[in-house]
Design a protein around this motif. Structure first.
Motif, PDB file in Angstrom:
ATOM      1  N   ARG A   1       0.841  -1.194   0.000  1.00  0.00           N
ATOM      2  CA  ARG A   1       0.000   0.000   0.000  1.00  0.00           C
ATOM      3  C   ARG A   1       0.876   1.244   0.000  1.00  0.00           C
ATOM      4  N   VAL A   2       0.340   2.316  -0.585  1.00  0.00           N
ATOM      5  CA  VAL A   2       0.997   3.615  -0.512  1.00  0.00           C
ATOM      6  C   VAL A   2      -0.058   4.655  -0.161  1.00  0.00           C
ATOM      7  N   TRP A   3       0.309   5.605   0.706  1.00  0.00           N
ATOM      8  CA  TRP A   3      -0.580   6.677   1.127  1.00  0.00           C
ATOM      9  C   TRP A   3      -0.113   7.967   0.468  1.00  0.00           C
ATOM     10  N   ILE A   4      -0.949   8.562  -0.405  1.00  0.00           N
ATOM     11  CA  ILE A   4      -0.602   9.782  -1.142  1.00  0.00           C
ATOM     12  C   ILE A   4      -1.349  10.964  -0.517  1.00  0.00           C
ATOM     13  N   SER A   5      -0.600  11.971  -0.060  1.00  0.00           N
ATOM     14  CA  SER A   5      -1.241  13.126   0.571  1.00  0.00           C
ATOM     15  C   SER A   5      -2.146  13.842  -0.430  1.00  0.00           C
ATOM     16  N   GLN A   6      -3.299  14.292   0.064  1.00  0.00           N
ATOM     17  CA  GLN A   6      -4.278  14.948  -0.792  1.00  0.00           C
ATOM     18  C   GLN A   6      -4.198  16.472  -0.684  1.00  0.00           C
ATOM     19  N   ASP A   7      -2.963  16.969  -0.672  1.00  0.00           N
ATOM     20  CA  ASP A   7      -2.738  18.411  -0.715  1.00  0.00           C
ATOM     21  C   ASP A   7      -2.097  18.745  -2.058  1.00  0.00           C
ATOM     22  N   GLU A   8      -1.579  19.949  -2.176  1.00  0.00           N
ATOM     23  CA  GLU A   8      -1.018  20.356  -3.465  1.00  0.00           C
ATOM     24  C   GLU A   8       0.258  19.609  -3.829  1.00  0.00           C
ATOM     25  N   LYS A   9       0.926  18.996  -2.842  1.00  0.00           N
ATOM     26  CA  LYS A   9       2.186  18.301  -3.121  1.00  0.00           C
ATOM     27  C   LYS A   9       1.988  16.851  -3.547  1.00  0.00           C
ATOM     28  N   HIS A  10       0.885  16.229  -3.119  1.00  0.00           N
ATOM     29  CA  HIS A  10       0.626  14.825  -3.448  1.00  0.00           C
ATOM     30  C   HIS A  10       1.845  13.948  -3.145  1.00  0.00           C
ATOM     31  N   LEU A  11       2.303  13.969  -1.891  1.00  0.00           N
ATOM     32  CA  LEU A  11       3.495  13.225  -1.501  1.00  0.00           C
ATOM     33  C   LEU A  11       3.150  11.810  -1.056  1.00  0.00           C
ATOM     34  N   PRO A  12       4.021  10.838  -1.352  1.00  0.00           N
ATOM     35  CA  PRO A  12       3.866   9.490  -0.799  1.00  0.00           C
ATOM     36  C   PRO A  12       4.389   9.491   0.631  1.00  0.00           C
ATOM     37  N   VAL A  13       3.505   9.695   1.599  1.00  0.00           N
ATOM     38  CA  VAL A  13       3.951   9.895   2.982  1.00  0.00           C
ATOM     39  C   VAL A  13       4.140   8.573   3.729  1.00  0.00           C
ATOM     40  N   LYS A  14       3.658   7.467   3.143  1.00  0.00           N
ATOM     41  CA  LYS A  14       3.771   6.168   3.816  1.00  0.00           C
ATOM     42  C   LYS A  14       3.723   5.053   2.785  1.00  0.00           C
ATOM     43  N   LEU A  15       4.609   4.065   2.928  1.00  0.00           N
ATOM     44  CA  LEU A  15       4.617   2.861   2.104  1.00  0.00           C
ATOM     45  C   LEU A  15       4.585   1.662   3.047  1.00  0.00           C
ATOM     46  N   GLU A  16       3.871   0.614   2.661  1.00  0.00           N
ATOM     47  CA  GLU A  16       3.757  -0.539   3.546  1.00  0.00           C
ATOM     48  C   GLU A  16       3.773  -1.839   2.759  1.00  0.00           C
ATOM     49  N   VAL A  17       4.500  -2.810   3.280  1.00  0.00           N
ATOM     50  CA  VAL A  17       4.500  -4.164   2.734  1.00  0.00           C
ATOM     51  C   VAL A  17       4.109  -5.107   3.861  1.00  0.00           C
ATOM     52  N   SER A  18       3.048  -5.887   3.658  1.00  0.00           N
ATOM     53  CA  SER A  18       2.607  -6.868   4.646  1.00  0.00           C
ATOM     54  C   SER A  18       2.846  -8.268   4.097  1.00  0.00           C
ATOM     55  N   LEU A  19       3.555  -9.065   4.863  1.00  0.00           N
ATOM     56  CA  LEU A  19       3.807 -10.451   4.519  1.00  0.00           C
ATOM     57  C   LEU A  19       3.227 -11.321   5.632  1.00  0.00           C
ATOM     58  N   LYS A  20       3.195 -12.621   5.431  1.00  0.00           N
ATOM     59  CA  LYS A  20       2.586 -13.509   6.421  1.00  0.00           C
ATOM     60  C   LYS A  20       3.255 -13.386   7.784  1.00  0.00           C
ATOM     61  N   TYR A  21       4.554 -13.077   7.785  1.00  0.00           N
ATOM     62  CA  TYR A  21       5.289 -13.062   9.043  1.00  0.00           C
ATOM     63  C   TYR A  21       5.519 -11.664   9.589  1.00  0.00           C
ATOM     64  N   GLY A  22       4.842 -10.658   9.035  1.00  0.00           N
ATOM     65  CA  GLY A  22       5.007  -9.337   9.598  1.00  0.00           C
ATOM     66  C   GLY A  22       4.772  -8.228   8.587  1.00  0.00           C
ATOM     67  N   THR A  23       4.746  -7.006   9.098  1.00  0.00           N
ATOM     68  CA  THR A  23       4.512  -5.824   8.274  1.00  0.00           C
ATOM     69  C   THR A  23       5.642  -4.833   8.467  1.00  0.00           C
ATOM     70  N   GLY A  24       6.131  -4.307   7.372  1.00  0.00           N
ATOM     71  CA  GLY A  24       7.136  -3.254   7.421  1.00  0.00           C
ATOM     72  C   GLY A  24       6.551  -1.981   6.837  1.00  0.00           C
ATOM     73  N   THR A  25       6.900  -0.860   7.439  1.00  0.00           N
ATOM     74  CA  THR A  25       6.344   0.420   7.012  1.00  0.00           C
ATOM     75  C   THR A  25       7.459   1.432   6.793  1.00  0.00           C
ATOM     76  N   ALA A  26       7.395   2.140   5.671  1.00  0.00           N
ATOM     77  CA  ALA A  26       8.338   3.214   5.372  1.00  0.00           C
ATOM     78  C   ALA A  26       7.613   4.548   5.518  1.00  0.00           C
ATOM     79  N   TRP A  27       8.117   5.398   6.428  1.00  0.00           N
ATOM     80  CA  TRP A  27       7.512   6.700   6.696  1.00  0.00           C
ATOM     81  C   TRP A  27       8.361   7.792   6.062  1.00  0.00           C
TER      82      TRP A  27
END
Length: 261
Positions: A219-245
């Motif tokens: 998943r990726v979270w795209i800010s809904q302002d004028e910059k439209h930045l990818p503020v968060k990226l996430e990968v979920s696997l069976k053994y855990g979730t990693g998040t990039a902020w």
């Protein structure tokens, strides 16, 4: 700890996706994103930097997007991982021209390159450490790029909730068909502030393979302002979730306009 590399590889060498129309890539000269990766109890497991720069080659205007990844802190003491990927695009029409990626741990190294020939509809894939895996790959319709780049590229498409966009993704030496789905609007708190975001999810709906076959999600979270930045990226696997902020952002020297989907 041996499970961490699978996450890092999923997040950073999901590298090498969108079937873009003839339009320039949304990355601008000098643009840079810095992400802090959290994994389980470790809030600073790794860092990811994605940077773009304009260049000229044989009179052709290009954009080079470089992604670097490295484990940090206690995680690095337990597991040392370094990754680097570079993707080169024609800056006039957004076509991917070449991609090279390498990773390094104490026990394993990888180093491979893909060169795109649109006239011959062919990709030459070279594995420099395992030459027997080098091969020519038929180039599918559309203009592929790496998944991380395409997820960030989605900020330029002006998607709305419910929109779906077909994509073609290169994982290592294979192409896969995905659909990027604009799932919902969600407010998230990040190190750089609180944002209303559009959540975009890539799905492999036909003949799922790799992490998607094993139930993994991105998943990726795209800010809904004028910059439209990818503020968060996430990968979920069976053994855990990693998040990039997103922790730091440097805008391009010249603003990049949004495009209609």
């Amino acid at each position: 700890m041996k499970l961490l590399p699978a996450f890092l590889l999923s997040l950073t060498t999901l590298v090498c996706s969108a079937a873009l129309r003839a339009a320039p890539i949304s990355f601008g000269d000098g643009e840079r994103f810095n992400f802090r990766v959290s994994w389980g109890l470790f809030s600073e497991a790794a860092e990811i930097t994605i940077a773009a720069r304009a260049e000229q080659s044989a009179g052709l205007s290009q954009i080079r997007v470089t992604t670097t990844t490295a484990t940090r802190g206690m995680i690095r003491k337990l597991y040392s991982f370094d990754g680097r990927a570079e993707s080169v695009f024609d800056s006039t029409d957004g076509r991917m021209l070449a991609a090279v990626a390498s990773t390094s741990t104490k026990k394993k190294k990888t180093h491979a390159m893909a060169v795109f020939d649109y006239t011959a509809a062919n990709v030459r894939y070279e594995d420099y450490l395992r030459p027997h895996r080098s091969l020519n790959i038929p180039l599918p319709a559309g203009q592929p790029m790496d998944l991380i780049t395409s997820l960030i590229e989605s900020r330029a498409w002006n998607l709305k909730v419910g929109d779906r966009r077909p994509t073609t993704v290169m994982f290592d030496d294979e192409f896969y068909d995905l659909t990027l789905v604009a799932e919902k609007i969600e407010r998230v708190e990040t190190p750089t502030g609180t944002y209303d975001t559009l959540v975009i999810v890539p799905l492999m709906e036909k003949d799922p393979k790799g992490m998607f076959k094993r139930g993994g999600t991105v998943r990726v979270w795209i800010s809904q302002d004028e910059k439209h930045l990818p503020v968060k990226l996430e990968v979920s696997l069976k053994y855990g979730t990693g998040t990039a902020w997103l922790t730091d952002y440097r805008p391009p020297f010249t603003p990049v306009a949004l495009r209609q989907p």
